[in-house]
Motif scaffolding. Sequence first.
Motif, PDB file in Angstrom:
ATOM      1  N   VAL A  51       0.849  -1.185   0.000  1.00 31.11           N
ATOM      2  CA  VAL A  51       0.000   0.000   0.000  1.00 31.11           C
ATOM      3  C   VAL A  51       0.887   1.239   0.000  1.00 31.11           C
ATOM      4  N   ASN A  52       0.739   2.066  -1.036  1.00 26.52           N
ATOM      5  CA  ASN A  52       1.520   3.300  -1.123  1.00 26.52           C
ATOM      6  C   ASN A  52       0.816   4.387  -0.325  1.00 26.52           C
ATOM      7  N   VAL A  53       1.425   4.785   0.771  1.00 29.01           N
ATOM      8  CA  VAL A  53       0.842   5.851   1.589  1.00 29.01           C
ATOM      9  C   VAL A  53       1.356   7.201   1.100  1.00 29.01           C
ATOM     10  N   PRO A  54       0.597   8.267   1.298  1.00 24.67           N
ATOM     11  CA  PRO A  54       1.084   9.598   0.940  1.00 24.67           C
ATOM     12  C   PRO A  54       2.377   9.930   1.688  1.00 24.67           C
ATOM     13  N   SER A  55       3.257  10.675   1.023  1.00 21.45           N
ATOM     14  CA  SER A  55       4.581  10.928   1.591  1.00 21.45           C
ATOM     15  C   SER A  55       4.588  12.018   2.654  1.00 21.45           C
ATOM     16  N   ASP A  56       3.437  12.580   2.976  1.00 21.87           N
ATOM     17  CA  ASP A  56       3.411  13.590   4.033  1.00 21.87           C
ATOM     18  C   ASP A  56       2.950  13.010   5.370  1.00 21.87           C
ATOM     19  N   LEU A  57       2.796  11.680   5.454  1.00 22.58           N
ATOM     20  CA  LEU A  57       2.441  11.103   6.750  1.00 22.58           C
ATOM     21  C   LEU A  57       3.592  11.297   7.729  1.00 22.58           C
ATOM     22  N   THR A  58       3.267  11.576   8.979  1.00 25.49           N
ATOM     23  CA  THR A  58       4.286  11.759   9.994  1.00 25.49           C
ATOM     24  C   THR A  58       4.818  10.412  10.469  1.00 25.49           C
ATOM     25  N   LEU A  59       5.916  10.442  11.197  1.00 28.42           N
ATOM     26  CA  LEU A  59       6.459   9.218  11.765  1.00 28.42           C
ATOM     27  C   LEU A  59       5.454   8.577  12.724  1.00 28.42           C
ATOM     28  N   ASP A  60       4.753   9.388  13.480  1.00 25.51           N
ATOM     29  CA  ASP A  60       3.732   8.844  14.389  1.00 25.51           C
ATOM     30  C   ASP A  60       2.608   8.169  13.611  1.00 25.51           C
ATOM     31  N   HIS A  61       2.253   8.723  12.451  1.00 21.90           N
ATOM     32  CA  HIS A  61       1.225   8.086  11.625  1.00 21.90           C
ATOM     33  C   HIS A  61       1.664   6.680  11.200  1.00 21.90           C
ATOM     34  N   LEU A  62       2.939   6.537  10.834  1.00 22.02           N
ATOM     35  CA  LEU A  62       3.442   5.220  10.426  1.00 22.02           C
ATOM     36  C   LEU A  62       3.358   4.225  11.578  1.00 22.02           C
ATOM     37  N   THR A  63       3.728   4.678  12.766  1.00 22.53           N
ATOM     38  CA  THR A  63       3.647   3.807  13.930  1.00 22.53           C
ATOM     39  C   THR A  63       2.198   3.388  14.196  1.00 22.53           C
ATOM     40  N   GLU A  64       1.266   4.318  14.056  1.00 18.69           N
ATOM     41  CA  GLU A  64      -0.151   3.985  14.259  1.00 18.69           C
ATOM     42  C   GLU A  64      -0.602   2.912  13.277  1.00 18.69           C
ATOM     43  N   ILE A  65      -0.182   3.039  12.012  1.00 20.13           N
ATOM     44  CA  ILE A  65      -0.557   2.042  11.006  1.00 20.13           C
ATOM     45  C   ILE A  65       0.035   0.683  11.353  1.00 20.13           C
ATOM     46  N   ARG A  66       1.294   0.673  11.770  1.00 19.19           N
ATOM     47  CA  ARG A  66       1.960  -0.599  12.050  1.00 19.19           C
ATOM     48  C   ARG A  66       1.374  -1.323  13.261  1.00 19.19           C
ATOM     49  N   ARG A  67       0.645  -0.614  14.086  1.00 18.21           N
ATOM     50  CA  ARG A  67       0.017  -1.270  15.233  1.00 18.21           C
ATOM     51  C   ARG A  67      -1.232  -2.051  14.829  1.00 18.21           C
ATOM     52  N   VAL A  68      -1.720  -1.854  13.599  1.00 22.29           N
ATOM     53  CA  VAL A  68      -2.919  -2.583  13.162  1.00 22.29           C
ATOM     54  C   VAL A  68      -2.682  -3.432  11.923  1.00 22.29           C
ATOM     55  N   SER A  69      -1.568  -3.255  11.218  1.00 21.70           N
ATOM     56  CA  SER A  69      -1.368  -3.975   9.957  1.00 21.70           C
ATOM     57  C   SER A  69       0.110  -4.201   9.684  1.00 21.70           C
ATOM     58  N   GLY A  70       0.410  -5.407   9.194  1.00 17.69           N
ATOM     59  CA  GLY A  70       1.770  -5.733   8.774  1.00 17.69           C
ATOM     60  C   GLY A  70       1.923  -5.763   7.268  1.00 17.69           C
ATOM     61  N   ALA A  71       0.901  -5.313   6.527  1.00 12.41           N
ATOM     62  CA  ALA A  71       0.984  -5.315   5.062  1.00 12.41           C
ATOM     63  C   ALA A  71       2.111  -4.394   4.610  1.00 12.41           C
ATOM     64  N   PRO A  72       2.941  -4.812   3.645  1.00 13.70           N
ATOM     65  CA  PRO A  72       4.032  -3.962   3.170  1.00 13.70           C
ATOM     66  C   PRO A  72       3.546  -2.576   2.768  1.00 13.70           C
ATOM     67  N   MET A  73       4.365  -1.593   3.083  1.00  9.26           N
ATOM     68  CA  MET A  73       4.060  -0.197   2.811  1.00  9.26           C
ATOM     69  C   MET A  73       5.029   0.324   1.750  1.00  9.26           C
ATOM     70  N   ASP A  74       4.509   1.121   0.810  1.00 11.93           N
ATOM     71  CA  ASP A  74       5.347   1.810  -0.172  1.00 11.93           C
ATOM     72  C   ASP A  74       5.357   3.287   0.181  1.00 11.93           C
ATOM     73  N   MET A  75       6.533   3.916   0.070  1.00 12.63           N
ATOM     74  CA  MET A  75       6.587   5.340   0.386  1.00 12.63           C
ATOM     75  C   MET A  75       7.664   6.022  -0.448  1.00 12.63           C
ATOM     76  N   TYR A  76       7.268   7.130  -1.094  1.00  9.86           N
ATOM     77  CA  TYR A  76       8.236   7.931  -1.830  1.00  9.86           C
ATOM     78  C   TYR A  76       9.184   8.605  -0.841  1.00  9.86           C
ATOM     79  N   ILE A  77      10.475   8.295  -0.950  1.00  9.06           N
ATOM     80  CA  ILE A  77      11.476   9.008  -0.161  1.00  9.06           C
ATOM     81  C   ILE A  77      11.635  10.419  -0.732  1.00  9.06           C
ATOM     82  N   GLU A  78      11.470  10.532  -2.037  1.00 10.83           N
ATOM     83  CA  GLU A  78      11.306  11.828  -2.687  1.00 10.83           C
ATOM     84  C   GLU A  78      10.068  11.726  -3.556  1.00 10.83           C
TER      85      GLU A  78
END
Length: 325
Positions: free
Chosen positions: A203-230
Amino acid sequence: MTDASAPAARRPGEQVLAALGLAAPALDPADTSAHTFPGGGRWRTEIPSCEGPEALAVVLKEASRLDVPVHRISQGSGVWMLTDAEITEMVEATGERDIELCLFTGPRGTWDIGGSVRSDSRGAGLRARGHDAVAGCVEDAVRATELGVKCLLVADEGVLWTLHRARQAGIIPADTTLKVSALIGPVNPASYAVYERLGADSVNVPSDLTLDHLTEIRRVSGAPMDMYIEAPDDLGGYVRMYEVAELIRRGAPLYLKFGLSKAPGIYPWGTHLRDVTLDTARERVRRGRLALDLLARHGADGDMAPLGSRLPGALHRFPSEGATG
């Protein structure tokens, strides 16, 4: 899980700032994602916007020259913008190097005749408008997989669920992976979990998610995440290279996508855009090298998933009536 005995990664500027009395607060171990890719590893790499065989050749040559490991190469214009011969050439070239090739499916709202996507609200965005658009995406999926493509990019929840059911029913190969586009990416843990259950394998998440947002997602799902570093400009143009180690720590299992800001849009691609397509393809690989160099300097370049790995592991799905799996 991460290796508890491994040394902690150094954060950018950490030693100098600590010496000046400006040390950052200690990292909270509870923020670390507990998930990995199957077979080991916490991150993979992806080179996006590789729009045809010539651009693919440039990416592969540059990746070899700069020693950039590549797990996945994706295309954004769509299956329908490539001939059978072009798809076959891309399948063979990536197959020789054990790289996953991901092609975009079908019609999308931003190119359709509907006017809502040109309104201030952008309407339904890339989603498939009407039965015929869904059918076009399915047609693309069947054609691409018959030619050997193993990963499909989708930008509509209904298309995702339909293709998931299609692979359960054996209409497309069961090991086909389905990737959710950044342009409909979820922004909260509840919606991320829904995409996983609809059949998403990454799942490609928007690149403006905060670090806390990523942690929140990981607490409910282990599905691989895609993220633009740029991120490309139409996705915000964010450049988050200095955060890459922390993005992995919080978001693993994570595909590091090396996009390019301040670059012209090239979708839908054609030979009239040849020069800019090849130039930007080459530069995306170089951006990858820059990000990997940062990881190495910070001691955070370990835990890369093995090259050639592509499957997402066991994921949660909604029950599908009339199909098993």
